[in-house]
Design an enzyme around this catalytic site. Structure first.
Site, PDB file in Angstrom:
ATOM      1  CD  GLU A   1     -30.680   1.882  25.650  1.00  9.90           C
ATOM      2  OE1 GLU A   1     -29.897   1.048  25.466  1.00  9.90           O
ATOM      3  OE2 GLU A   1     -31.841   2.576  25.977  1.00  9.90           O
TER       4      GLU A   1
ATOM      5  CD  GLU B   1     -32.520   5.213  22.651  1.00 15.10           C
ATOM      6  OE1 GLU B   1     -33.232   4.117  22.988  1.00 15.10           O
ATOM      7  OE2 GLU B   1     -31.391   5.594  21.994  1.00 15.10           O
TER       8      GLU B   1
HETATM    9  C1  FCB Z   1     -32.445   0.763  22.678  1.00 11.21           C
HETATM   10  C2  FCB Z   1     -32.091   1.246  22.310  1.00 11.21           C
HETATM   11  C3  FCB Z   1     -32.221   2.342  20.449  1.00 11.21           C
HETATM   12  C4  FCB Z   1     -33.651   1.305  19.957  1.00 11.21           C
HETATM   13  C5  FCB Z   1     -35.333   1.377  21.843  1.00 11.21           C
HETATM   14  C6  FCB Z   1     -35.784   0.680  21.279  1.00 11.21           C
HETATM   15  O1  FCB Z   1     -32.677   0.480  24.230  1.00 11.21           O
HETATM   16  O2  FCB Z   1     -30.544   2.524  22.583  1.00 11.21           O
HETATM   17  O3  FCB Z   1     -30.993   1.488  19.496  1.00 11.21           O
HETATM   18  O4  FCB Z   1     -33.845  -0.175  19.964  1.00 11.21           O
HETATM   19  O5  FCB Z   1     -34.200   0.317  22.364  1.00 11.21           O
END
Ligand code: FCB
Length: 446
Positions: free
Chosen positions: A170, A354
């Site tokens: 990210e 994620e």
């Molecule tokens: C993302 C991050 C991860 C976590 C989630 C909820 O932005 O990559 O580390 O904090 O959000």
């Protein structure tokens, strides 16, 4: 108990589609004294940075409990585990490798392999060594080369023992949250700072890719980006224009350079004094061919024309229904953005690296009945299914997160885990969502 169900003919219902769980180093490891300080150690000590004033000094004590944690991961029947390597744990200040630090990850990967679980490694999940920040961090072009050295060192040791390497997690969060609005470490502010950090991170990604490739033939190399799909508040022309700008500024700024070797049009709307320092040849380095792209998705946002005090767009408060962290639950946006990216770029295979939700979990009689999280997963797995049906080449999905952990500026107050962590005892308890996830994964067809 609620179940996860997908159509029998879905790619997600087949063993070939990969399922995993994800974490990151600073959020779970603890073991602060066995590594160099990082920018999050420093940031957490400042006033008004972390909601509950906690930090990652101990977190889930994963550094001590990793073997037991690997058994837990294996008990979920997942194919893969995505974790990050802490730069300040594996590199000494002088650029040599810290043997104890790299040894930890070598053992972790061996433990995963023994349990039949693939390792998806991220090199940078926000824990920049503090001594590098002291020399300017991501505002200093030299950090690009420090990152490449680090990537080279790690890949020289881990080689093909992992399934994949992601250079960064990210870039938006590091650049925008960390250097532009200052709500994440290192807490710097200003558009020029944000754009500069973003450019250096993207450039470091490019040099990092090259360095890793010198040590790998089999392992896949790529990056993980987060996307927050942008929708207009109305169909007025002004709102639509503002939404396009927002989409370019928060999403495509970090993706277009990777594929097209340039920034999106919104770049030209920035004042000269706010633009990043770009040198000849930078874009050629940034747009390295990648073996995969990781997409992190949690929520969407809505936009309208700029109001007083805004420059490019006006961002609205999230709509209900919201998770415990205040993010709207809107699975359709995941399908939408995957199709948008697939149309806009020549994408390599995609992994959802994620996706998950913070919920107000309660541990009662050794159980956590997180039906709301199961519904969240259900909706988003269907969204992934729909994107695949529409032609996007998606190969896997990682739930965020394996277990509750240190949620950055929200500290320990927000729980994203499918496993509950009692921070007083470090006891881990499978939530109902973990059981539903395991059941779904183990019932997939050959
Ligand atoms: C993302 C991050 C991860 C976590 C989630 C909820 O932005 O990559 O580390 O904090 O959000």
């Amino acid at each position: 108990m609620q179940k996860l169900t997908l159509p029998d003919n879905s790619k997600l219902s087949k063993k070939r589609f990969l399922f995993g769980v994800a974490t990151s180093s600073y959020q779970i490891e603890g073991g602060v004294h066995s590594r160099l300080p990082c920018i999050w150690d420093t940031f957490c000590k400042k006033e008004n940075t972390i909601i509950d004033k906690t930090n990652g000094d101990i977190a889930c004590e994963h550094i001590q409990r990793w073997e037991q944690d690997l058994d837990l991961i294996a008990s979920l029947c997942v194919d893969a585990y995505r974790f990050s390597i802490a730069w300040p744990r594996v590199m000494n200040k002088d650029g040599s490798i810290n043997e104890t630090g790299i040894g930890f990850y070598e053992a972790l990967i061996e433990g995963l392999t023994e349990r039949g679980i693939k390792s998806f490694v991220t090199l940078y999940h926000w824990d920049l060594p503090q001594h590098i920040e002291d020399s300017g961090g991501w505002l200093n072009r030299n950090t690009v080369f420090r990152f490449a050295e680090y990537a080279n060192a790690v890949a020289s040791r881990l080689g093909n023992s992992v399934e994949s390497y992601a250079t960064f997690n990210e870039p938006f969060c590091s650049a925008f949250l960390g250097y532009e609005i200052g709500v994440h470490a290192p807490g710097k502010k200003g558009v020029k700072n944000g754009r500069t950090a973003a450019h250096h991170i993207l450039l470091a990604h490019g040099y990092g890719m090259k360095a890793i490739r010198t040590h790998t033939q089999k392992a896949k190399v790529g990056i993980v980006v987060n996307v927050t799909p942008c929708y207009p508040r109305s169909n007025s022309n002004e709102d639509e224009i503002a939404t396009t700008r927002a989409n370019e500024y928060i999403n495509h700024w970090y993706i277009k350079p990777l594929f097209d070797g340039c920034y999106p049009d919104v770049f030209n709307l920035l004042d000269e004094s706010e633009r990043p320092p770009i040198e000849d040849g930078d874009f050629a380095v940034i747009c390295q061919p990648m073996d995969f792209i990781g997409i992190n998705y949690y929520t969407r946002l809505t936009y309208s024309a700029p109001l007083e005090g805004d420059t490019l767009y006006h961002e609205h408060e999230a709509n209900p229904p919201k998770t415990d962290i205040g993010w709207e639950v809107y699975p359709q946006a995941l399908t939408d953005i995957l199709l948008e990216l697939n149309n806009a770029y020549d994408l390599p295979p995609v992994y959802i690296t994620e996706n998950g939700a913070a919920m107000a979990d309660k541990l009662i009689n050794n159980k956590v009945d997180d039906a709301d999280r199961i519904s969240y997963f259900q909706g988003h797995l269907m969204a992934v299914h729909n994107a695949i049906e529409s032609g996007v080449d998606i190969r896997g999905y990682f739930a965020w997160s394996l277990m509750d952990n240190f949620e950055w500026a929200e500290g320990l107050s927000k729980r994203f885990g499918i496993i509950y962590v009692d921070y007083n005892t470090q006891v881990r308890t499978l939530k109902n969502s973990a059981i539903a996830y395991r059941t779904f994964i183990s019932n997939r067809a050959e």
